[in-house]
Design an enzyme around this catalytic site. Structure first.
Site, mmCIF file in Angstrom:
data_model
loop_
_atom_site.group_PDB
_atom_site.id
_atom_site.type_symbol
_atom_site.label_atom_id
_atom_site.label_comp_id
_atom_site.label_asym_id
_atom_site.label_seq_id
_atom_site.Cartn_x
_atom_site.Cartn_y
_atom_site.Cartn_z
ATOM 1 N N LYS A 248 0.853 -1.181 0.000
ATOM 2 C CA LYS A 248 0.000 0.000 0.000
ATOM 3 C C LYS A 248 0.894 1.237 0.000
ATOM 4 O O LYS A 248 1.520 1.564 1.003
ATOM 5 C CB LYS A 248 -0.907 0.048 1.224
ATOM 6 C CG LYS A 248 -1.996 1.129 1.107
ATOM 7 C CD LYS A 248 -2.572 1.543 2.430
ATOM 8 C CE LYS A 248 -1.806 2.668 3.054
ATOM 9 N NZ LYS A 248 -1.829 3.934 2.267
ATOM 10 N N GLU A 324 9.465 1.019 11.263
ATOM 11 C CA GLU A 324 10.364 2.169 11.273
ATOM 12 C C GLU A 324 9.486 3.391 11.484
ATOM 13 O O GLU A 324 8.719 3.775 10.605
ATOM 14 C CB GLU A 324 11.144 2.269 9.961
ATOM 15 C CG GLU A 324 12.315 3.232 10.047
ATOM 16 C CD GLU A 324 12.252 4.339 9.029
ATOM 17 O OE1 GLU A 324 12.008 5.492 9.435
ATOM 18 O OE2 GLU A 324 12.440 4.057 7.833
ATOM 19 N N CYS A 358 13.069 10.895 7.492
ATOM 20 C CA CYS A 358 12.866 10.239 8.796
ATOM 21 C C CYS A 358 14.053 10.412 9.724
ATOM 22 O O CYS A 358 13.888 10.425 10.945
ATOM 23 C CB CYS A 358 12.545 8.764 8.585
ATOM 24 S SG CYS A 358 13.809 7.865 7.666
ATOM 25 N N GLU A 455 8.686 16.007 16.511
ATOM 26 C CA GLU A 455 9.240 16.005 15.155
ATOM 27 C C GLU A 455 8.430 16.932 14.255
ATOM 28 O O GLU A 455 7.203 16.881 14.239
ATOM 29 C CB GLU A 455 9.199 14.574 14.612
ATOM 30 C CG GLU A 455 9.791 14.372 13.248
ATOM 31 C CD GLU A 455 9.722 12.916 12.809
ATOM 32 O OE1 GLU A 455 10.565 12.510 11.987
ATOM 33 O OE2 GLU A 455 8.831 12.182 13.283
#
Length: 553
Positions: A248, A324, A358, A455
């Protein structure tokens, strides 16, 4: 091969000469188990009639970036592009100007079931599960070659669908994807077990050995910041181990994944091995997490969603999971660093790929004796950055990926100002069409502030001072987070570099560099940044054991 020679000996000399140009693969022999089937296969090859049925693609064509870009826009299930159940679609948007690129099929629950069934059939009954690992590697190599042939087209699609600067998309988004498939193609016939000495049961002698076998159907759910590269990092290992997959892509960036599906079919990967389902995470991602025939799920995204996926995978059928997740990577810049390099790499640590990265340095700790000098140099460089069309080769900074993310960045900076951090530059949307945000620098950031802990996932540099020589205190502050994906240190003192790198609680530690990932180096985090490794020898989609690995770069 003796069978081939015996068969050819029955032909006339002329036919033997013709047949000598007939190129056979191992699977041509073992997939045709009777003499009649084998003979018919050879005749079809000599006539040029052995190709699979033509792949039918309803392309969306665009003349852009001095080329004709041809983009599939439907679901890819069992080797075919098909409409979603009920013909449902959604619009994918070009972040450069906010216009619609095309309508994309929106997968429904029934589509997920079809894709998983196709992947299961391909694994259990199809030729993929029976294929020699070396032949499997050959197909993956061929796929990488096709991706290289289409690299400019893939990079262009990546630029208009995700906002990535074209030059970066060509080198990193697409370039590293090709490297990843080639790297794992070489692993296909090197996934080995071991022999284990055990006590003998007299009078018998015993032999124990282990095998590493594929898991089966793997689900892959990827984010929107590196649409093709995240696909490659997970799919290449999955395929190398002999698994099949249902992927996906992020709903806002589906187009390179669908182009990849087309290239995979042209490379000759059997039907059902790869299935691509654009759609919402709440529906498609949830269905894959819950599906009893999915044996492994790999996810890259937010920690919040990762927790939900892990729970669903446990409740459904205790499927294996690799995650992750979020990050707030600390970068420590000491007074004895190479200042020019620290500024250059510090800029890259934050602004690379528009900050949608990331492992971006979420907080820079700069030794107070060099703080002001570092800040001046950074602001000088920020002001030189060209913001604009990602297809313009001179552009440094393209648009943010989508409108909702742009709005989040605006709010993030407003919170920083409200809490008392000093906004040195940026912090606002660029007044032009599209989803552009100014490269931003904050300083005087205190540990309790929102922007020091959360973040941004955008081009926002967060700078805090630390006292000269107080290495242990800055380490305490750097590790005072629930995330542990990446980190870094700049110093010319090797003893200090080793001391700091050993104590930073992160899966990757960069020393006097940043953003240096490689297909051969394992990648993954600690704590709430997740577990499991992408890339390297311990790739997560085989049945290798997940280890706590720290990578020093």
């Amino acid at each position: 091969m003796m069978l081939v020679l015996t068969f050819l000996s029955s032909f006339t000399c002329l036919n033997v000469l013709c047949a000598s140009s007939c190129q056979l693969q191992n699977e041509d022999v073992y997939m045709n188990t009777t003499f009649q089937d084998f003979m018919q296969m050879c005749v079809r090859k000599l006539r040029g009639e052995d190709n699979d049925e033509e792949l039918i693609v309803d392309y969306v064509e665009k003349e852009i970036n001095k080329m004709t870009v041809m983009m599939p826009h439907q679901l890819f299930i069992k080797g075919e592009f098909v409409d979603a159940e009920g013909g449902k679609t959604y619009k994918t948007i070009n972040p450069t100007d906010g216009t619609v690129i095309c309508d994309v099929s929106l997968a429904q629950t029934s589509d997920v079931n079809k894709a998983v069934a196709a992947a299961k059939e391909a694994f259990e009954e199809g030729e993929w599960g029976k294929m020699n690992p070396r032949d499997r590697g050959r197909l993956i190599y061929k796929l990488a070659d096709l991706m290289e042939q289409h690299q400019e087209e893939l990079a262009t699609i990546e630029a208009i669908d995700s906002g990535a600067v074209y030059t970066l998309a060509l080198k990193t988004h697409v370039g590293m994807s090709i490297q990843t498939f080639r790297y794992f193609a070489g692993w296909c016939d090197k996934i080995q077990g071991s022999t284990i000495p055990i006590n003998q049961a007299r009078p018998n002698r015993n032999l124990t050995f282990t095998k590493k076998e594929p898991i089966g159907v793997c689900a892959i759910v990827i984010p929107w910041n590196y649409p093709l590269m995240m696909l490659a990092w997970k799919a290449a290992a999955c395929l190398a181990a002999g698994n099949t997959m249902v992927l996906k892509p992020a709903q806002v960036t589906p187009l390179t994944a669908l182009k990849f599906a087309e290239l995979a079919a042209k490379a000759g990967l059997p039907k059902g091995v790869i299935n691509i389902l654009p759609g919402s995470g709440a529906l498609v991602g949830q269905c894959l997490s819950d599906h009893p025939d999915v044996r492994k799920l790999g996810f890259t995204g937010s920690t919040e969603v990762g927790k939900h996926i892990m729970k669903s995978c446990a409740v459904s059928n205790i499927k294996k999971v690799s995650l992750e997740l979020g990050g707030k990577s600390p970068l420590i810049i000491c007074s004895d660093c190479d200042m020019d390099k620290a500024v250059r790499m510090g800029m890259s640590s934050v602004f690379f790929n528009k900050g949608e990265n990331c492992i971006a340095a979420g907080r820079l700790f700069v030794e107070d004796s060099i703080h002001d000098q570092f800040l001046v140099k950074v602001v000088e460089e920020v002001k030189k950055m060209k913001i604009g069309d990602p297809l313009d080769r001179s552009t440094d900074h393209g648009p943010q990926n989508h409108k909702a993310h742009l709005d989040k960045l605006v709010e993030y900076c407003q919170i920083g100002v409200k809490e008392g951090a000093t906004l040195v530059c940026g912090g606002k949307q660029v007044q032009r069409p599209g989803f552009f945000f100014e490269p931003t620098v904050f300083t005087d950031v205190q540990d309790h502030m929102y922007i020091a802990k959360e973040e941004s996932f955008g081009p926002v540099m967060i700078i805090s001072k630390f006292k000269s020589g107080d290495v242990d205190d800055v380490l305490r502050r750097a590790n005072a987070t629930e995330y542990g994906l990446a980190s870094g240190v700049f110093t010319q003192d090797i003893s200090k570099a080793l001391y700091i790198s050993e104590r930073l609680e992160a899966g990757t530690v960069f020393v006097n560099t940043y953003n240096k990932t490689d297909v051969a180096a394992p990648f993954g985090g600690f704590k709430q940044s997740g577990f499991g490794k992408d890339l390297g020898k311990k790739f997560s989609h085989s049945c290798c054991i997940h280890l706590m690995l720290k990578t020093l770069v």
